[in-house]
Motif scaffolding. Structure first.
Motif, PDB file in Angstrom:
ATOM      1  N   TYR A 248      -5.524  -2.004  -4.405  1.00 19.78           N
ATOM      2  CA  TYR A 248      -5.268  -0.641  -3.938  1.00 19.78           C
ATOM      3  C   TYR A 248      -6.526   0.198  -4.153  1.00 19.78           C
ATOM      4  O   TYR A 248      -6.979   0.340  -5.287  1.00 19.78           O
TER       5      TYR A 248
ATOM      6  N   PHE B 260       0.837  -1.198   0.000  1.00 25.16           N
ATOM      7  CA  PHE B 260       0.000   0.000   0.000  1.00 25.16           C
ATOM      8  C   PHE B 260       0.876   1.254   0.000  1.00 25.16           C
ATOM      9  O   PHE B 260       0.617   2.209  -0.734  1.00 25.16           O
TER      10      PHE B 260
ATOM     11  N   LYS C  47      -5.981   3.764   3.309  1.00 25.05           N
ATOM     12  CA  LYS C  47      -6.364   4.823   2.363  1.00 25.05           C
ATOM     13  C   LYS C  47      -7.142   5.919   3.096  1.00 25.05           C
ATOM     14  O   LYS C  47      -6.915   7.108   2.871  1.00 25.05           O
TER      15      LYS C  47
ATOM     16  N   LYS D  63      -8.373   3.251  -4.935  1.00 25.14           N
ATOM     17  CA  LYS D  63      -7.989   4.565  -5.490  1.00 25.14           C
ATOM     18  C   LYS D  63      -8.702   5.684  -4.743  1.00 25.14           C
ATOM     19  O   LYS D  63      -8.192   6.791  -4.624  1.00 25.14           O
TER      20      LYS D  63
ATOM     21  N   GLU E 232       0.672   4.077  -2.725  1.00 26.15           N
ATOM     22  CA  GLU E 232       0.278   5.419  -2.306  1.00 26.15           C
ATOM     23  C   GLU E 232       1.357   6.444  -2.682  1.00 26.15           C
ATOM     24  O   GLU E 232       1.163   7.640  -2.549  1.00 26.15           O
TER      25      GLU E 232
ATOM     26  N   TYR F  46      -6.142   9.798   3.421  1.00 30.79           N
ATOM     27  CA  TYR F  46      -7.129  10.774   2.958  1.00 30.79           C
ATOM     28  C   TYR F  46      -7.448  11.778   4.068  1.00 30.79           C
ATOM     29  O   TYR F  46      -7.420  12.998   3.849  1.00 30.79           O
TER      30      TYR F  46
ATOM     31  N   GLU G 264      -8.150  -0.465   2.826  1.00 28.68           N
ATOM     32  CA  GLU G 264      -9.130   0.618   2.915  1.00 28.68           C
ATOM     33  C   GLU G 264      -8.854   1.530   4.108  1.00 28.68           C
ATOM     34  O   GLU G 264      -8.949   2.755   4.004  1.00 28.68           O
TER      35      GLU G 264
END
Lengths: 163, 574
Positions: B176, B13, B143, B178, B17, B147, B140
């Motif tokens: 991954y 990841f 991410k 997005k 990223e 974020y 998730e």
């Protein structure tokens, strides 16, 4: 001024502690706190009553909204609303007091939900003011124990707190 | 479809990223992850010597680049050591993702070896935190962590990863993600157009306006737009400590920074203004002084991405919730083809400001005379010249930090890297490391003091291992200068524990790690020492510069006073 803030909260571990922690971290005040799941299993509804001037209440709602686990909130006291709290009270019920407790409970539209030869357990529902008045009325007779749920509330009419 | 263990998912990841480098320290609960890092070569791991340094290094990188810094630590003491760095990033709204190992799920709550409830410990100092409950959640959740850390008002995000979530035997599908959506998190971008129009009308009618801008300009990458707006209007501008570089400091319209140790003209202009346009600043106590006496004649426009920053300490007349860049651009489009309504009043306003500037010109501090100890201010100015004002500058906390901010003039954002909100001693050196590793061509200067440096000096070893060529300028006043200054002013010079007895011989200490150290005690030694220090951008050099231990930082706002109530030197006040 006293405000009732209702919050839809992600039903996640630790979410409640973020809300409660925020209040102590920022020196905000919690008078009552009530939290339970909703019809949507992913959401809890939390109701908090707090006291503060407009500036403080504005900060409370802004900071609550910043929490990632807070999905939506409303300050119920900004509009017409229904406020309810449930209380269970154990009172001494001996001799003449037995009738007195029963009469007072009737006046408040409370119910006696458990009975022993010496104790009545009374259940009463209403806004916080009514519950306070009931405690006052019962105090001379002899209150043994009080359990209150904390305030829950909902807006009157068509207004909804939903996603 | 690809099946990966939780540990391999983390490594993969980070690569997907776009993370090039992470800072960390291994330990039991993080070992599966470390093994996964060992078996790949996309993400470089920098082994620090204390977890606090990992967070500061990641933080320094984030402040210089605008991208989230990434930290990996183990459970228990590894994670608690990181807390100061997490809090530092939180107070300054710096994007950071901290991955913490945790004891295996079945041990949580049992006071297992190296167990700490790190989600609980860090709760008041993170933007958000996650606990991994199943290995398949890892992509998730990570991410979401990135974020959250990097959007809206940025901040640190902690991800707690129990050891069994990363077990090599348990493999799950890896994709991954997005994009992620968080239903309760929709950071605003555009401001309210009606409010912006109202603000612009007030700006055009203002007679004594001042822009007051903060770190939001730097993190919001809005300094070009801000410069455009400010120059179109011709208004004066002052920045916070965090906002330094958001507007070129050498420009005539720049009043420098404001607040407790801000410039005389900035504080005077704020006090006398009739309109304050605050953008990406939060009216904190080091800026406002006594809020009840704050800027008595000013209306306040406050633009911030975080609604809770608006009217928190000082009531805004025109609140605008929005991203700095977008709001400023909308302001520019409204200002176009319109002129300020009161050009004469503005002319008068500039006359007052130029008057305040002239009052202090040449009197900011008294330079040392031959044979006297160097003044710290002189050293900063000399380093400024030696680096042509183009270095990345990190600082620790105290007098040297204020002097660096006052006398190193920044033309660009992301160049002045300092712990403004939390005021974390020990921040500067590891932060410089994080910057230098990502900007190897640039000079990276850490201004520090012998107090702060000793809090994180173990990182010399990290610099040795990874060949990190930062320049450390130790303004050695043999005391905790800022503490001592307060004791001089408020405690009749009773210097309770603000002296530094038993200082090490820094030169020998630095040399023990194989680096160059130069001790400077006189004026004559300073220039050659700087020349030597900056000869090779990639060489770590430590300058141990002895400075006047009795110097104070001025101006200094008088406690409980207004913006204009300042001590200007040991003998003068407004």
């Amino acid at each position: 001024m006293r405000h009732i803030i209702s919050i839809l909260l992600e039903n996640e571990p630790g979410a409640l502690s973020r809300v409660v922690g925020l209040f102590s971290q920022r020196n905000f005040n919690i008078e009552t706190l009530n939290v339970a799941p909703t019809e949507d299993p992913s959401l809890s509804r939390l109701t908090v009553t707090t006291v503060g001037d407009d500036r403080v209440i504005e900060q409370i709602t802004k900071h609550l909204n910043k929490l990632i686990d807070v999905v939506k909130l409303v300050d119920l006291t900004e509009g017409n609303h229904i406020e309810r709290e449930l209380m269970l009270v154990k009172v001494k019920a001996l001799g003449a007091a037995r009738d007195e407790v029963k009469r007072t409970a009737d006046i408040f539209r409370a119910q006696i939900v458990d009975v022993t030869p010496s104790v009545y357990t009374v259940q009463i529902t209403g806004d916080a003011g009514k519950l306070d008045a009931f405690i006052q009325a019962m105090a001379p007779i002899g209150i043994l124990e009080v359990a209150r749920t904390g305030v829950s509330g909902i807006a009157r009419g068509d207004k909804l707190l939903t996603l | 479809m690809e099946l990966l263990s939780g540990a391999d998912m983390i490594a993969r990841f980070l690569k997907d990223e776009g993370v090039e480098r992470i800072y960390g320290y291994p330990g039991g609960a993080a070992l599966h992850i470390y093994d996964a890092l060992f078996r790949q070569d996309s993400v470089q791991h920098i082994l620090v010597r204390h977890e606090q340094a990992a967070t500061h290094a990641a933080d320094g990188y984030a402040r210089a680049s605008g991208k989230p810094g990434v930290v990996l630590v183990t459970s228990g003491p590894g994670a608690t050591n990181a807390v100061t760095g997490i809090a530092t990033a939180y107070m300054d709204s710096i994007p950071m993702v901290v991955l913490c190992g945790q004891v295996a799920s079945h041990l949580i709550g049992e006071d297992a070896f190296q167990e700490t409830d790190i989600v609980g410990v860090t709760r008041p100092v993170v933007k958000h935190s996650f606990s991994i409950r199943h290995p398949s959640e890892i992509p998730e959740v990570l991410k979401k962590a990135f974020y959250l850390a990097s959007t809206g008002r940025p901040g640190p995000v902690v991800v707690d990863i129990p050891k069994d979530m990363t077990a090599p035997t348990e493999r799950y599908e890896y994709v991954y993600p997005k994009k992620v959506k968080i239903r309760s998190y929709n950071p605003v971008t555009r401001g309210h157009s009606g409010q912006i129009k109202k603000a612009v009308d007030m700006m055009l009618k203002a007679r004594r306006p001042v822009f007051y801008t903060g770190g939001g300009i730097v993190t919001g990458r809005a300094s070009e737009a801000l410069t455009d707006l400010v120059q179109r209007l011709g208004f004066p501008i002052t920045t916070t400590l965090m906002g330094i570089g958001g507007y070129p400091q050498g420009d005539r319209q720049s009043l420098g920074w404001l607040g407790m140790h801000g410039s005389y003209e900035a504080n005077m202009a704020m006090h006398h203004a009739d309109l304050i346009v605050a953008i990406g600043a939060r009216f904190d106590d080091r800026v406002t002084n006594n809020t009840s006496k704050f800027c008595p004649t000013a209306k306040i426009v406050h633009v911030d991405i975080d609604p809770s920053s608006i009217s928190k300490t000082v009531r805004a007349d025109v609140p605008i919730v929005g991203a700095a860049g977008s709001v400023i651009n909308e302001m520019i489009s409204l200002v176009q083809d319109r002129e300020p309504a009161n050009p004469e009043a503005l002319g008068e306003w500039w006359k007052s400001i130029d008057g305040w500037r002239a009052e202090r010109k040449g009197r900011l501090y008294e330079p040392s005379k031959p044979g006297e100890a160097l003044k710290p201010q002189e050293v900063i100015e000399a380093v400024y010249r030696a680096t042509r004002g183009e270095a990345f500058v990190t600082t620790d906390v105290g007098q040297h930090q204020m002097f660096a901010a006052q006398y190193y003039k920044f033309a660009k954002p992301n160049r002045f890297i300092t712990s403004g909100g939390l005021g974390t001693m020990g921040f500067g050196f590891p932060a410089a490391m994080g910057v230098k590793l990502s900007y190897p061509q640039d000079d990276v200067v850490c201004f520090t003091g012998e107090g702060s440096f000793q809090m994180m000096m173990q990182e010399l070893s990290t610099c040795k291992q990874f060949d990190v060529g930062v320049k450390i300028v130790n303004l050695n006043n043999q005391s905790l200068g800022m503490v001592r200054q307060w004791q001089d002013l408020n405690y009749k010079s009773r210097h309770a524990h603000s002296y530094m007895e038993s200082l090490p011989d820094f030169a020998k200490l630095i040399e023990a790690y194989g680096f160059t150290a130069i001790k400077v005690t006189t004026h004559e030694e300073l220039a050659p020492a700087l020349e030597r220090a900056f000869a090779d951008t990639n060489e770590l050099v430590f300058l141990d510069i002895y400075v006047d231990p009795f110097e104070h930082v001025y101006p200094m706002q008088v406690p409980l006073g207004s913006m204009r109530d300042m001590l200007l030197s040991k003998t003068e006040r407004t």
